[in-house]
Design an enzyme around this catalytic site. Structure first.
Site, PDB file in Angstrom:
ATOM      1  N   GLU A 179       0.822  -1.218   0.000  1.00 37.34           N
ATOM      2  CA  GLU A 179       0.000   0.000   0.000  1.00 37.34           C
ATOM      3  C   GLU A 179       0.855   1.266   0.000  1.00 37.34           C
ATOM      4  OE1 GLU A 179      -3.755  -0.480   2.728  1.00 37.34           O
ATOM      5  OE2 GLU A 179      -1.996  -1.376   3.668  1.00 37.34           O
ATOM      6  N   TYR A 200       9.205 -15.483   9.940  1.00 36.54           N
ATOM      7  CA  TYR A 200       8.865 -14.106  10.303  1.00 36.54           C
ATOM      8  C   TYR A 200       8.340 -14.119  11.736  1.00 36.54           C
ATOM      9  CZ  TYR A 200       6.837  -9.490   9.220  1.00 36.54           C
ATOM     10  OH  TYR A 200       6.546  -8.156   9.179  1.00 36.54           O
TER      11      TYR A 200
HETATM   12  C1  LIG Z   1       3.932  -3.209   7.745  1.00 37.52           C
HETATM   13  C2  LIG Z   1       5.148  -3.503   6.926  1.00 37.52           C
HETATM   14  C3  LIG Z   1       5.150  -4.616   6.100  1.00 37.52           C
HETATM   15  C4  LIG Z   1       6.274  -4.914   5.338  1.00 37.52           C
HETATM   16  N1  LIG Z   1       6.252  -6.010   4.527  1.00 37.52           N
HETATM   17  C5  LIG Z   1       7.306  -6.282   3.726  1.00 37.52           C
HETATM   18  C6  LIG Z   1       7.288  -7.400   2.842  1.00 37.52           C
HETATM   19  O1  LIG Z   1       6.317  -8.156   2.766  1.00 37.52           O
HETATM   20  N2  LIG Z   1       8.371  -7.612   2.057  1.00 37.52           N
HETATM   21  C7  LIG Z   1       9.456  -6.791   2.097  1.00 37.52           C
HETATM   22  O2  LIG Z   1      10.400  -7.013   1.344  1.00 37.52           O
HETATM   23  N3  LIG Z   1       9.512  -5.743   2.946  1.00 37.52           N
HETATM   24  C8  LIG Z   1       8.471  -5.452   3.745  1.00 37.52           C
HETATM   25  N4  LIG Z   1       8.513  -4.377   4.593  1.00 37.52           N
HETATM   26  C9  LIG Z   1       9.698  -3.511   4.620  1.00 37.52           C
HETATM   27  C10 LIG Z   1       9.624  -2.359   3.581  1.00 37.52           C
HETATM   28  O3  LIG Z   1       8.312  -2.149   3.161  1.00 37.52           O
HETATM   29  C11 LIG Z   1      10.514  -2.694   2.396  1.00 37.52           C
HETATM   30  O4  LIG Z   1      11.861  -2.646   2.809  1.00 37.52           O
HETATM   31  C12 LIG Z   1      10.308  -1.794   1.177  1.00 37.52           C
HETATM   32  O5  LIG Z   1      10.972  -2.361   0.087  1.00 37.52           O
HETATM   33  C13 LIG Z   1      10.798  -0.380   1.391  1.00 37.52           C
HETATM   34  O6  LIG Z   1      10.315   0.407   0.323  1.00 37.52           O
HETATM   35  P1  LIG Z   1      10.061   1.963   0.503  1.00 37.52           P
HETATM   36  O7  LIG Z   1       9.694   2.519  -0.800  1.00 37.52           O
HETATM   37  O8  LIG Z   1       9.135   2.207   1.615  1.00 37.52           O
HETATM   38  O9  LIG Z   1      11.530   2.437   0.879  1.00 37.52           O
HETATM   39  P2  LIG Z   1      11.981   3.491   1.981  1.00 37.52           P
HETATM   40  O10 LIG Z   1      11.546   3.025   3.315  1.00 37.52           O
HETATM   41  O11 LIG Z   1      11.606   4.842   1.571  1.00 37.52           O
HETATM   42  O12 LIG Z   1      13.573   3.345   1.873  1.00 37.52           O
HETATM   43  C14 LIG Z   1      14.204   2.142   2.198  1.00 37.52           C
HETATM   44  C15 LIG Z   1      15.681   2.250   1.772  1.00 37.52           C
HETATM   45  O13 LIG Z   1      15.762   2.323   0.363  1.00 37.52           O
HETATM   46  C16 LIG Z   1      16.369   3.555  -0.055  1.00 37.52           C
HETATM   47  N5  LIG Z   1      15.631   4.020  -1.236  1.00 37.52           N
HETATM   48  C17 LIG Z   1      14.292   4.193  -1.360  1.00 37.52           C
HETATM   49  N6  LIG Z   1      14.004   4.573  -2.617  1.00 37.52           N
HETATM   50  C18 LIG Z   1      15.179   4.657  -3.294  1.00 37.52           C
HETATM   51  C19 LIG Z   1      15.555   5.001  -4.620  1.00 37.52           C
HETATM   52  N7  LIG Z   1      14.657   5.333  -5.541  1.00 37.52           N
HETATM   53  N8  LIG Z   1      16.866   4.966  -4.949  1.00 37.52           N
HETATM   54  C20 LIG Z   1      17.804   4.622  -4.038  1.00 37.52           C
HETATM   55  N9  LIG Z   1      17.518   4.298  -2.768  1.00 37.52           N
HETATM   56  C21 LIG Z   1      16.224   4.306  -2.410  1.00 37.52           C
HETATM   57  C22 LIG Z   1      16.276   4.477   1.143  1.00 37.52           C
HETATM   58  O14 LIG Z   1      17.328   5.411   1.160  1.00 37.52           O
HETATM   59  C23 LIG Z   1      16.367   3.497   2.296  1.00 37.52           C
HETATM   60  O15 LIG Z   1      17.707   3.186   2.555  1.00 37.52           O
HETATM   61  C24 LIG Z   1       7.411  -4.072   5.396  1.00 37.52           C
HETATM   62  C25 LIG Z   1       7.394  -2.935   6.217  1.00 37.52           C
HETATM   63  C26 LIG Z   1       6.281  -2.657   6.983  1.00 37.52           C
HETATM   64  C27 LIG Z   1       6.285  -1.441   7.867  1.00 37.52           C
END
Ligand SMILES: Cc1cc2nc3c(=O)[nH]c(=O)nc-3n(C[C@H](O)[C@H](O)[C@H](O)COP(=O)(O)OP(=O)(O)OC[C@H]3O[C@@H](n4cnc5c(N)ncnc54)[C@H](O)[C@@H]3O)c2cc1C
Length: 629
Positions: free
Chosen positions: A270, A542
């Site tokens: 989401e 997990y």
């Molecule tokens: C409720 C919950 C459920 C989750 N479920 C999963 C799951 O099922 N699977 C999973 O893999 N992860 C999961 N996660 C962890 C998280 O969602 C992942 O790590 C996701 O890939 C992060 O994406 P984001 O866009 O939110 O990145 P951000 O949180 O914004 O950034 C994460 C990292 O990536 C870097 N970054 C972001 N965008 C870029 C870009 N364009 N270029 C270079 N660096 C960048 C940032 O600097 C940071 O270091 C979950 C987290 C939560 C809170």
């Protein structure tokens, strides 16, 4: 939630078309410390009102209008209207919290109000700001924008927001609208001694977005929210090209409208972004059918301090030395900015069906999963929850619906508990998603259910499966409710070979309870796990853990002690530092043990080569030897 066509929202970040450039959000309510007002004039240019500022919570998970609250009957209710559970009471949830975490409704620990939340003054790098203005790049150093991009979703992040302050904020937010603006930002950062941290969806659970305290330079957060468009869809080669800031649910919705799916469904879909998925090596619940993000990425563009990295050809596989894309996948914002990604896409399967199975205990469920992996008959998604999560799932029943709707008749429940001899405090459940043609799905179901029988598995019905997956999105909101009553909770994950799964799960759960007791926790402790991914050689496990910090005056320290001990135990039991959450700053201490000294040196050398001035200064993954910078 209404969809919008591409182009209509060119100037705003989108979650399913919910943002409007004219919207104003209550994030304007953040106050500056008196010093901010005196020392730093607010400087803003062309600021877009992105979803992050308009519809997300400032101090918790998800949409502002969606949260668990105690209603006038004393029951837990889920507010809003976005989810199937919204507007409904969950009468068993409060008793579950009381029993399993010892919460007391009279003992509340509410968050500080937004208006009282203080933000330190920004450290303005004026020459960099002026450069942005000249090049028509949007920016802001206003407190409300800086707070919303200063954190991810770890317990520490939430505790800082609710009860304290964030140790260090980005000083400036910049919103590039295309790749060429990202290139300009990176070039200027190198020229004007500016540190940068890219941010996608902000869902990080590894402290990856936190600004390092020792960083003396001004830090700018590059918010990718404006770069959220699908650039093209190639139906011949079944690929699509999208900008890295696109949010998962928007990408999927727009692909669905054209008859395709990308198949990547992390639980955070989401709110997490495509660039974030690449940067953290994310894993989705349907990886069995579609693969993890590294299997889905065909090609990508990456802006570094040394220039743009991209392949000269868009081919499905290449034998040209080590795969450089694998240096970018998982780089966590330390090497550059992912700007555009070409992904595999797939025609939407004609049939998607849920399923569920009940097993007498966790051992039987894991043995079944091991056999499934051997036969390679895992459906698109297959998850096994332990007894604690099975019970928790039942406690999240709404008034009308329940985990047992498939086994609705009490005769069916009796069949499992009496006839089959299952014990309610030992039985576990598996949920499945089947995808394919009608014949394929039928065949997958037949094969899986026949195999389950060998492990005393009983088919629990489609509705139970659907319910299990629906809970995924709601569970993410539960921690905020716990925090209202002094509960600290977190999830963490690992990758582990098959022969070590059972031992690891048992030992880690026991250790969490032992450590909590030793640290003075006086209430029952939640320690629960599920097997979420099936591989040939092992599984992803997990964990959820939570404890009631009532009476402790050092709750975060206690939390850290337990989490660190749990990770040590995971590693001692043959598990990994992470399966998909990544390293960030939270798990850096285990990197040496994971990749070895030579591996660390190699990572440092790559960093030094691509980013000699350490412009991408979020300090994730490894500590850099200062001599190399
Ligand atoms: C409720 C919950 C459920 C989750 N479920 C999963 C799951 O099922 N699977 C999973 O893999 N992860 C999961 N996660 C962890 C998280 O969602 C992942 O790590 C996701 O890939 C992060 O994406 P984001 O866009 O939110 O990145 P951000 O949180 O914004 O950034 C994460 C990292 O990536 C870097 N970054 C972001 N965008 C870029 C870009 N364009 N270029 C270079 N660096 C960048 C940032 O600097 C940071 O270091 C979950 C987290 C939560 C809170």
């Amino acid at each position: 939630m209404s969809g919008k066509s591409l182009g209509q929202t060119m100037l705003v970040g989108r979650i399913m078309g919910e943002c409007r450039s004219e919207q104003k959000g209550p994030t304007d309510l953040f106050t500056s410390t008196p010093q901010v007002k005196k020392m730093a004039e607010i400087q803003q240019f062309n600021v877009p009102q992105s979803y992050r500022d308009t519809i997300l919570k400032w101090n918790g998970w998800g949409y502002r209008d969606s949260f668990f609250a105690i209603n006038k009957n004393g029951d837990v209710e889920f507010t809003g209207s976005r989810y199937e559970m919204s507007g409904q009471a969950l009468p068993l949830l409060r008793p579950w919290f009381e029993q399993n975490l010892g919460i007391d409704l009279d003992y509340k620990t509410p968050s500080q109000p937004q208006q009282q939340f203080k933000v330190d003054p920004p450290n303005n790098n004026q020459v960099f700001i002026d450069f942005l203005r000249v090049h028509d790049i949007a920016y802001s150093n206003a407190p409300q924008h800086r707070v919303m991009r200063a954190h991810g979703h770890t317990v520490h992040d939430m505790m800082h927001l609710r009860y304290g302050k964030i140790p260090r904020y980005p000083d400036l937010i910049v919103w590039p609208k295309d790749e060429s603006q990202v290139e300009k930002i990176v070039e200027a950062a190198n020229r004007f001694n500016q540190a940068l941290i890219p941010i996608g969806g902000g869902t990080s659970v590894s402290n990856a977005l936190d600004c390092p305290l020792p960083e003396p330079r001004s830090i700018a957060s590059i918010d990718m929210a404006l770069m959220d468009h699908i650039l093209w869809i190639d139906s011949q080669n079944l690929t699509c090209r999208a900008e890295a800031g696109i949010i998962g649910q928007t990408l999927e919705k727009e692909l669905n409208a054209k008859g395709y799916t990308c198949g990547h469904e992390p639980d955070s879909i989401e709110f997490s972004s495509l660039g974030g998925w690449v940067s953290t090596r994310a894993s989705g619940m349907k990886k069995n059918r579609y693969g993890n993000i590294e299997d889905l990425v065909v090609h990508l563009n990456f802006v570094t301090s040394k220039g743009l990295i991209q392949r000269q050809c868009q081919v499905p596989r290449l034998s040209s030395g080590p795969d450089l894309q694998h240096v970018i996948l998982g780089s966590e914002g330390t090497l550059g900015v992912v700007t555009q990604v070409t992904l595999k896409i797939f025609p939407i399967p004609p049939v998607k069906r849920f399923g569920s199975l009940v097993f007498p205990n966790f051992n039987a469920g894991v043995a079944f999963f091991r056999e499934v992996a051997k036969h390679r008959c895992q459906p698109a998604s297959l998850r096994l929850v332990d007894n604690e999560q099975f019970i928790m799932g039942q406690a999240m029943k709404t008034e009308n619906k329940g985990l047992w709707t498939g086994l609705k008749a009490s005769a069916s429940k009796m069949y499992v508990t009496w006839w089959k001899g299952f014990k309610v405090d030992e039985m576990v459940a598996a949920t499945c998603v089947f995808e394919g043609s009608e014949e394929e799905v039928e065949q997958q179901e037949r094969r899986l259910y026949a195999l389950a029988e060998q492990f005393k598995g009983v088919v629990g019905g489609e509705e139970n499966g659907r319910y299990g997956y629906r809970l995924t999105f709601a569970i993410a909101y539960l921690r905020d409710l716990g925090m209202e009553y002094s509960v600290l909770g977190e999830s963490f994950e690992t990758s582990v070979p098959w022969d070590k799964v059972l031992n690891l799960c048992r030992n880690v759960k026991q250790l969490i309870k032992r450590e909590a007791k030793a640290a003075g926790v006086k209430y029952p402790v939640l320690a629960s796990c599920r097997v979420t991914q099936v591989y040939d050689a092992g599984a992803c496990v997990y964990f959820y853990f939570g404890f009631n910090s009532r009476g402790l005056d050092n709750s975060l320290e206690v939390y850290d002690r337990i989490e660190t001990a749990a990770r040590d135990e995971i590693i001692a039991c043959g598990g990994s530092i992470s399966h998909h959450h990544g390293i960030g700053k939270l798990r850096k201490q285990w990197m040496k043990g994971t990749v070895g000294t030579v591996g660390l040196d190699l990572l440092a050398a790559i960093k030094h080569e691509l980013d000699p001035k350490n412009v991408f200064a979020n300090a994730n993954l490894i500590d850099l030897p200062s001599a190399k910078l």
